[in-house]
Design a protein around this motif. Structure first.
Motif, PDB file in Angstrom:
ATOM      1  N   LYS A   1      10.433  37.077 -13.329  1.00 22.39           N
ATOM      2  CA  LYS A   1      11.222  38.300 -13.210  1.00 22.39           C
ATOM      3  C   LYS A   1      12.635  37.968 -12.721  1.00 22.39           C
ATOM      4  N   ARG A   2      13.500  38.979 -12.770  1.00 20.33           N
ATOM      5  CA  ARG A   2      14.879  38.841 -12.314  1.00 20.33           C
ATOM      6  C   ARG A   2      15.225  40.049 -11.447  1.00 20.33           C
ATOM      7  N   ALA A   3      16.198  39.872 -10.570  1.00 23.28           N
ATOM      8  CA  ALA A   3      16.708  40.967  -9.749  1.00 23.28           C
ATOM      9  C   ALA A   3      18.055  41.397 -10.309  1.00 23.28           C
TER      10      ALA A   3
ATOM     11  N   GLU B   1      13.670  44.983 -10.036  1.00 17.47           N
ATOM     12  CA  GLU B   1      13.005  43.787 -10.549  1.00 17.47           C
ATOM     13  C   GLU B   1      12.652  44.009 -12.019  1.00 17.47           C
TER      14      GLU B   1
ATOM     15  N   VAL C   1      11.374  38.019  -5.502  1.00 14.66           N
ATOM     16  CA  VAL C   1      11.301  38.225  -6.951  1.00 14.66           C
ATOM     17  C   VAL C   1      10.092  37.474  -7.508  1.00 14.66           C
TER      18      VAL C   1
ATOM     19  N   THR D   1      18.778  47.612  -6.262  1.00 12.04           N
ATOM     20  CA  THR D   1      18.388  46.363  -6.915  1.00 12.04           C
ATOM     21  C   THR D   1      16.984  46.509  -7.477  1.00 12.04           C
TER      22      THR D   1
ATOM     23  N   SER E   1      15.668  36.449  -2.989  1.00 18.18           N
ATOM     24  CA  SER E   1      15.237  35.585  -4.087  1.00 18.18           C
ATOM     25  C   SER E   1      13.778  35.182  -3.957  1.00 18.18           C
TER      26      SER E   1
ATOM     27  N   LEU F   1      13.484  46.661  -5.559  1.00 24.61           N
ATOM     28  CA  LEU F   1      13.423  45.571  -4.589  1.00 24.61           C
ATOM     29  C   LEU F   1      14.203  45.884  -3.321  1.00 24.61           C
TER      30      LEU F   1
END
Length: 283
Positions: A115-117, A191, A111, A189, A108, A169
């Motif tokens: 943005k989001r993962a 981003e 990131v 995963t 976390s 990521l």
């Protein structure tokens, strides 16, 4: 006379040598007096998402004229900070490579802001044979079937590039960017922005995803219309030759009046003498 010139040359050579020694010693003494500042650097290799602790960093003397921007001189300022990227031993710690103060460790903290993962399921083919590693950028393709309109039997299968330059990521549960060997995993995963997360979620629900590895310095967007079965199989076929046009002959019936004014055709005639008499032939 010759001895006088030889002694003169020897004297000049000795003078120049002494001058060079003096200049060299002065330069060395100036280098030894360069001012330095304390800079905190990594004492060992540090993976991204790691919380900084005293045993991971150390202080070194750094030339004052080339101190990195955003560096730290006090170890207390780095206490509980989290790295956003991997750091090599001896690399200065700067604020741009660290998460905001108070951030917890783990993925976390890596990131970027805004943005989001998001994790997608992959296999050895979708995941580019394991070459899609943390820190790489990928494009995302979706292969799906469009909606039919009316009674058309046209094949609507399409493969379309939906997202470009997406940062990887982590692969599986590993987020280290120091690994260079390919690794086949079952999940990757990525981003993404909130809008890209919506597109990616819809894409994986309507079709099959594929990751396309791209050059890290390639920033040029791709403008594609998508590939369909028709464009793949029939776009390059040569056009069929046009059928020959047959001349159309129309028979026109002339009226009696028109027939009267039709000019007569002039023919060449000749007479041939035969034993049966004279025969006239026209051409």
């Amino acid at each position: 006379m010759k001895n006088h010139k030889a002694f003169l040359m020897i004297g000049i050579s000795v003078t120049l040598a002494l001058l060079a020694v003096v200049l060299a010693s002065r330069w060395i003494s100036q280098q030894g007096n360069i001012s330095t500042s304390k800079v905190m650097v990594a004492a060992v290799d540090i993976n991204l998402g790691t919380r900084i602790s005293p045993e991971l960093i150390r202080s070194v003397d750094w030339p004052s004229g080339s101190v990195p921007k955003g560096s730290f001189s006090d170890a207390k300022a780095l206490d509980t900070r989290v790295t956003r990227v991997s750091l090599l031993r001896g690399e200065p710690l700067v604020d741009a490579k660290l998460a905001q103060p108070g951030a917890s460790g783990g993925l976390s903290a890596v990131v970027a802001e805004g943005k989001r993962a998001m994790t997608v399921r992959v296999n050895d083919v979708i995941g580019v044979a394991g070459f899609a590693l943390p820190g790489n950028f990928v494009d995302i393709l979706v292969s799906t079937q469009g909606e039919k309109s009316g009674t058309s039997d046209k094949d609507l299968n399409i493969s379309k590039l939906v997202l470009e330059r997406i940062l990887v990521l982590a692969v599986a549960q590993e987020a280290s960017q120091n690994e260079t060997k390919p690794k086949v995993v079952s999940a990757v995963t990525l981003e993404v922005t909130p809008e890209q997360a919506e597109q990616l979620d819809l894409a994986r629900s309507v079709g099959q995803l594929s990751l396309v590895l791209r050059n890290q310095i390639d920033l040029k967007p791709a403008q594609t219309a998508g590939a369909t079965k028709q464009s793949l199989l029939y776009a390059q076929l040569p056009a069929a030759p046009a059928a020959p046009v047959k001349p159309v002959i129309q028979r026109v019936k002339l009226s009696h009046k028109a027939a009267l004014i039709t000019p007569r055709i002039v023919q060449d005639c000749q007479q041939v003498m035969t034993g049966a008499g004279t025969v006239t032939q026209c051409f």
